[in-house]
Design a protein around this motif. Structure first.
Motif, PDB file in Angstrom:
ATOM      1  N   TRP A  45      28.801  -5.932  36.944  1.00 43.15           N
ATOM      2  CA  TRP A  45      28.085  -4.916  37.705  1.00 43.15           C
ATOM      3  C   TRP A  45      28.088  -5.338  39.168  1.00 43.15           C
ATOM      4  O   TRP A  45      28.208  -6.525  39.481  1.00 43.15           O
ATOM      5  CB  TRP A  45      26.643  -4.799  37.223  1.00 43.15           C
ATOM      6  CG  TRP A  45      26.499  -4.185  35.871  1.00 43.15           C
ATOM      7  CD1 TRP A  45      26.102  -2.916  35.578  1.00 43.15           C
ATOM      8  CD2 TRP A  45      26.746  -4.811  34.601  1.00 43.15           C
ATOM      9  NE1 TRP A  45      26.095  -2.705  34.223  1.00 43.15           N
ATOM     10  CE2 TRP A  45      26.484  -3.844  33.594  1.00 43.15           C
ATOM     11  CE3 TRP A  45      27.157  -6.088  34.211  1.00 43.15           C
ATOM     12  CZ2 TRP A  45      26.623  -4.130  32.243  1.00 43.15           C
ATOM     13  CZ3 TRP A  45      27.302  -6.370  32.867  1.00 43.15           C
ATOM     14  CH2 TRP A  45      27.042  -5.396  31.891  1.00 43.15           C
ATOM     15  N   GLY A  47      25.960  -4.647  42.973  1.00 36.50           N
ATOM     16  CA  GLY A  47      24.733  -4.099  43.528  1.00 36.50           C
ATOM     17  C   GLY A  47      23.927  -5.125  44.303  1.00 36.50           C
ATOM     18  O   GLY A  47      24.353  -6.273  44.484  1.00 36.50           O
ATOM     19  N   GLU A  48      22.763  -4.697  44.737  1.00 39.66           N
ATOM     20  CA  GLU A  48      21.854  -5.542  45.500  1.00 39.66           C
ATOM     21  C   GLU A  48      20.900  -6.244  44.549  1.00 39.66           C
ATOM     22  O   GLU A  48      20.249  -5.606  43.718  1.00 39.66           O
ATOM     23  CB  GLU A  48      21.060  -4.694  46.504  1.00 39.66           C
ATOM     24  CG  GLU A  48      21.913  -3.897  47.479  1.00 39.66           C
ATOM     25  CD  GLU A  48      22.604  -4.786  48.487  1.00 39.66           C
ATOM     26  OE1 GLU A  48      22.187  -5.953  48.644  1.00 39.66           O
ATOM     27  OE2 GLU A  48      23.572  -4.323  49.126  1.00 39.66           O
ATOM     28  N   ASP A  51      17.377  -5.013  44.230  1.00 32.72           N
ATOM     29  CA  ASP A  51      17.197  -3.657  43.725  1.00 32.72           C
ATOM     30  C   ASP A  51      17.080  -3.704  42.201  1.00 32.72           C
ATOM     31  O   ASP A  51      18.040  -4.005  41.487  1.00 32.72           O
ATOM     32  CB  ASP A  51      18.389  -2.782  44.145  1.00 32.72           C
ATOM     33  CG  ASP A  51      18.181  -1.310  43.833  1.00 32.72           C
ATOM     34  OD1 ASP A  51      17.542  -1.009  42.799  1.00 32.72           O
ATOM     35  OD2 ASP A  51      18.663  -0.457  44.600  1.00 32.72           O
ATOM     36  N   ASP A  54      19.646  -1.950  40.119  1.00 33.27           N
ATOM     37  CA  ASP A  54      20.976  -2.566  40.099  1.00 33.27           C
ATOM     38  C   ASP A  54      21.038  -3.733  39.122  1.00 33.27           C
ATOM     39  O   ASP A  54      22.064  -3.961  38.467  1.00 33.27           O
ATOM     40  CB  ASP A  54      21.358  -3.057  41.502  1.00 33.27           C
ATOM     41  CG  ASP A  54      21.724  -1.923  42.449  1.00 33.27           C
ATOM     42  OD1 ASP A  54      21.881  -0.780  41.973  1.00 33.27           O
ATOM     43  OD2 ASP A  54      21.848  -2.177  43.661  1.00 33.27           O
TER      44      ASP A  54
END
Length: 256
Positions: A45, A47-48, A51, A54
């Motif tokens: 995955w 993302g941040e 987050d 995420d």
């Protein structure tokens, strides 16, 4: 560890060393900050890390998280360490609780106690290193804002262990260097962590039983000033390398 393991910060240097050394040992789940240049061999995955939305999909169904993601720069400014390191670590723990994860291994750093090494006001026993070694029971003493974020991450883990009974191991990672240990003996060689010892200590954190621990992640260097006793006793860590003895040829021979 039979359940999948999530590795955050999988694209970083430490993440790659762990994955290279333990690729066939676990069913990995990987989280990257941005799309990797090469398609990974495991589900991943992007993302941040701060987050929740995420992180949560990557942690679904895993038994452990090795949390490496964050800004690794010792010179990182406060805004970055607050967002990426402190908020990010808090998010990982929140996700771990909600997803029923049993164990979190947190990539702390020698910078969490960096001022012990450099401050002339430090008592002599801390600076000579011959008879006294930092062992994880000392209070944090960061020497920069990055170190503040790492010490804070350890405290976040303490809270989640006490409140939710998560198993938490904080590994204060030293100087991970794939080539020859740094020439600066007092600091670089004392803090050196070889790639195979890095992979080994993280495998130990996944296999051992513990509650809340702080251990030092270095090789068995001659004049180390971080103690390895807790890592050996609790995790079963058996470091194979020593910065005073290491050479490229010896490393090849040992690995055959």
């Amino acid at each position: 560890m039979n359940d999948p393991v999530l590795l955050t910060g999988a694209g970083g240097h430490v993440g790659q060393v762990i994955l290279d050394g333990l690729r066939d040992e676990y069913d990995w789940r990987l989280m990257f900050h941005s799309e990797p240049a090469k398609e990974p061999d495991f589900p991943y995955w992007t993302g941040e890390v701060q987050d929740y939305d995420d992180v949560a999909p990557a942690a679904e169904g895993v038994g452990a998280i090795i949390h490496l993601a964050g800004d690794p720069r010792p010179s990182a400014p406060w805004k970055s360490v607050l967002q990426n390191n402190i908020d990010g670590t808090h998010t990982v723990y929140e996700v771990a609780v909600d997803e029923g994860v049993e164990k979190v291994v947190y990539a702390s750093s020698n910078h969490a106690v960096g001022a012990f090494e450099s401050d002339e006001r430090t008592p002599e026993m801390y600076r000579t290193h011959d008879e006294f070694r930092l062992d994880g029971t000392e209070l944090p003493r960061p020497g920069n804002k990055y170190g503040i974020s790492k010490a804070t991450g350890e405290i976040i883990g303490r809270y989640y262990h006490d409140k939710y009974d998560l198993s938490v191991c904080n590994v204060r990672i030293g100087n991970l260097n794939e080539n020859h240990p740094p020439i600066d003996y007092e600091r670089g060689q004392a803090m050196w962590l070889s790639p195979r010892d890095c992979a080994h200590i993280h495998q130990c954190t996944l296999e051992a039983d513990y509650g809340y621990e702080i251990v030092y992640g270095i090789s068995d260097n001659d004049r180390k000033y971080y103690s390895l006793e807790r890592a050996k006793e609790v995790l079963g860590y058996e470091p194979m390398d020593n910065s005073a003895e290491w050479s490229g040829e010896e490393k090849v021979v040992k690995e055959q």
